[in-house]
Motif scaffolding. Structure first.
Motif, mmCIF file in Angstrom:
data_model
loop_
_atom_site.group_PDB
_atom_site.id
_atom_site.type_symbol
_atom_site.label_atom_id
_atom_site.label_comp_id
_atom_site.label_asym_id
_atom_site.label_seq_id
_atom_site.Cartn_x
_atom_site.Cartn_y
_atom_site.Cartn_z
ATOM 1 N N ARG A 156 43.614 75.943 -4.520
ATOM 2 C CA ARG A 156 42.280 76.065 -4.256
ATOM 3 C C ARG A 156 41.646 74.603 -4.312
ATOM 4 O O ARG A 156 40.527 74.317 -3.657
ATOM 5 N N ALA A 157 41.808 73.900 -5.128
ATOM 6 C CA ALA A 157 41.188 72.482 -5.253
ATOM 7 C C ALA A 157 41.602 71.709 -4.260
ATOM 8 O O ALA A 157 40.563 71.093 -3.667
ATOM 9 N N GLN A 158 42.781 71.885 -3.824
ATOM 10 C CA GLN A 158 43.038 70.980 -2.472
ATOM 11 C C GLN A 158 42.338 71.534 -1.352
ATOM 12 O O GLN A 158 41.863 70.566 -0.657
ATOM 13 N N ALA A 159 42.459 72.623 -1.215
ATOM 14 C CA ALA A 159 41.591 73.399 0.018
ATOM 15 C C ALA A 159 40.159 73.015 -0.011
ATOM 16 O O ALA A 159 39.679 72.602 0.916
ATOM 17 N N GLU A 160 39.707 73.073 -1.257
ATOM 18 C CA GLU A 160 38.130 72.797 -1.146
ATOM 19 C C GLU A 160 37.907 71.328 -1.167
ATOM 20 O O GLU A 160 36.883 71.050 -0.411
ATOM 21 N N GLY A 161 38.861 70.380 -1.545
ATOM 22 C CA GLY A 161 38.570 69.093 -1.322
ATOM 23 C C GLY A 161 38.713 68.806 -0.054
ATOM 24 O O GLY A 161 37.690 67.750 0.545
ATOM 25 N N MET A 162 39.373 69.305 0.807
ATOM 26 C CA MET A 162 39.500 68.944 2.331
ATOM 27 C C MET A 162 38.403 69.569 2.829
ATOM 28 O O MET A 162 37.781 69.090 3.880
ATOM 29 N N LEU A 163 37.976 70.736 2.583
ATOM 30 C CA LEU A 163 36.457 71.341 3.008
ATOM 31 C C LEU A 163 35.470 70.490 2.752
ATOM 32 O O LEU A 163 34.699 70.341 3.503
ATOM 33 N N GLY A 164 35.305 69.952 1.468
ATOM 34 C CA GLY A 164 34.327 69.255 1.408
ATOM 35 C C GLY A 164 34.203 67.855 2.228
ATOM 36 O O GLY A 164 32.941 67.310 2.524
ATOM 37 N N GLN A 165 35.333 67.288 2.289
ATOM 38 C CA GLN A 165 35.292 66.003 3.323
ATOM 39 C C GLN A 165 34.728 66.454 4.448
ATOM 40 O O GLN A 165 34.174 65.621 5.351
ATOM 41 N N ALA A 166 35.461 67.649 5.120
ATOM 42 C CA ALA A 166 35.055 68.167 6.650
ATOM 43 C C ALA A 166 33.512 68.337 6.483
ATOM 44 O O ALA A 166 32.839 67.946 7.850
ATOM 45 N N LEU A 167 32.878 68.649 5.447
ATOM 46 C CA LEU A 167 31.515 69.160 5.475
ATOM 47 C C LEU A 167 30.598 67.638 5.399
ATOM 48 O O LEU A 167 29.723 67.420 6.237
ATOM 49 N N GLY A 168 31.315 66.693 4.742
ATOM 50 C CA GLY A 168 30.702 65.383 4.894
ATOM 51 C C GLY A 168 30.700 64.846 5.986
ATOM 52 O O GLY A 168 29.595 64.213 6.882
ATOM 53 N N LYS A 169 31.724 65.176 7.017
ATOM 54 C CA LYS A 169 31.769 64.560 8.327
ATOM 55 C C LYS A 169 30.728 65.275 9.264
ATOM 56 O O LYS A 169 30.110 64.829 9.942
ATOM 57 N N LEU A 170 30.651 66.587 8.910
ATOM 58 C CA LEU A 170 29.762 67.525 9.801
ATOM 59 C C LEU A 170 28.224 66.893 9.388
ATOM 60 O O LEU A 170 27.218 66.885 10.349
ATOM 61 N N PHE A 171 27.691 66.389 8.191
ATOM 62 C CA PHE A 171 26.446 65.882 7.752
ATOM 63 C C PHE A 171 26.350 64.508 8.426
ATOM 64 O O PHE A 171 25.183 64.154 8.774
ATOM 65 N N ALA A 172 27.521 63.786 8.433
ATOM 66 C CA ALA A 172 27.317 62.335 9.046
ATOM 67 C C ALA A 172 27.053 62.909 10.496
ATOM 68 O O ALA A 172 26.289 61.754 11.182
ATOM 69 N N LEU A 173 27.779 63.616 11.085
ATOM 70 C CA LEU A 173 27.574 63.914 12.477
ATOM 71 C C LEU A 173 26.064 64.299 12.779
ATOM 72 O O LEU A 173 25.574 63.849 13.933
ATOM 73 N N ALA A 174 25.375 65.151 11.735
ATOM 74 C CA ALA A 174 24.279 65.544 12.151
ATOM 75 C C ALA A 174 23.190 64.194 12.223
ATOM 76 O O ALA A 174 22.137 64.197 12.970
ATOM 77 N N GLU A 175 23.478 63.199 11.382
ATOM 78 C CA GLU A 175 22.552 62.037 11.418
ATOM 79 C C GLU A 175 22.624 61.700 12.980
ATOM 80 O O GLU A 175 21.524 60.854 13.068
ATOM 81 N N ALA A 176 23.143 61.726 13.792
ATOM 82 C CA ALA A 176 23.315 60.911 15.226
ATOM 83 C C ALA A 176 22.310 62.076 15.998
ATOM 84 O O ALA A 176 21.887 61.489 17.246
ATOM 85 N N TYR A 177 22.011 63.003 15.408
ATOM 86 C CA TYR A 177 21.061 63.931 16.103
ATOM 87 C C TYR A 177 19.403 64.107 15.578
ATOM 88 O O TYR A 177 19.235 64.909 14.722
ATOM 89 N N PRO A 178 18.532 63.156 16.082
ATOM 90 C CA PRO A 178 17.182 63.122 15.411
ATOM 91 C C PRO A 178 16.584 64.665 15.381
ATOM 92 O O PRO A 178 15.945 64.894 14.322
ATOM 93 N N ASP A 179 16.604 65.355 16.413
ATOM 94 C CA ASP A 179 15.904 66.621 16.479
ATOM 95 C C ASP A 179 16.608 67.650 15.602
ATOM 96 O O ASP A 179 15.831 68.366 14.896
#
Length: 183
Positions: free
Chosen positions: A86-109
């Motif tokens: 579970r720790a491994q799976a949640e770590g990977m999910l946390g990193q993917a969420l970080g990418k999603l938030f970084a992606l959101a930075e590119a969209y001002p709206d």
């Protein structure tokens, strides 16, 4: 004769005290794991709303969105008692969420969208609660592990089947890295 009986009684009383301490520690580990599980479930429940909000703005970033969904489903599929998995799976999910938030930075709206901001704030709060729950769990696991391994309580733990608890930690160094998004 009396001295021998007193020594035997003292040893039995000590064994009962140690046994009860081990039971208490094991229950604290289980309670702490339950707290982590609740927080992770709350995070998993927020992810579909986050994905739907981002989808409208970043439809062409489908792979990032699909990765978050896939990792969320994998994390939820890990058996309840598999702390390391579970720790491994949640770590990977946390990193993917970080990418999603970084992606959101590119969209001002999107960054200005109140629904997205609320979801982001909720997830950030949950991440903090997960961190606190994980620290509590790891502290309870440490206390149990010390009792299971240290002398003379290890004699009682070995005879009654008490085992060490796994720590909830990130084992993959890549999961610790700050996510990077390239357009």
């Amino acid at each position: 004769m009396f001295t021998a009986l007193a020594i035997i009684a003292a040893v039995l009383v000590y064994a009962v005290i140690v046994y009860n301490g081990l039971v208490k520690s094991r229950q604290m580990v289980e309670e702490a794991w339950s707290g982590i599980d609740v927080q992770l479930k709350r995070r998993a429940d927020l992810i579909p709303n986050l994905i739907e909000t981002v989808k409208g703005y970043a439809a062409h970033e489908k792979s990032t969105l699909e990765e978050v969904i896939t990792l969320r489903n994998k994390a939820q599929a890990v058996p309840a008692g598999d702390v390391a998995g579970r720790a491994q799976a949640e770590g990977m999910l946390g990193q993917a969420l970080g990418k999603l938030f970084a992606l959101a930075e590119a969209y001002p709206d999107l960054k200005a969208n109140q629904g997205f901001l609320d979801l982001q704030a909720s997830l950030e709060t949950l991440e903090g609660e997960i961190q606190m729950s994980r620290r509590y769990y790891n502290g309870a696991a440490r206390d149990l592990n010390v009792k299971v391994e240290s002398f003379p309580s290890n004699l009682v733990s070995r005879n009654f089947g008490f085992t060490k608890a796994s720590y909830f930690e990130i084992t993959n160094e890549a999961d610790r890295a700050v996510p990077s998004v390239k357009f």
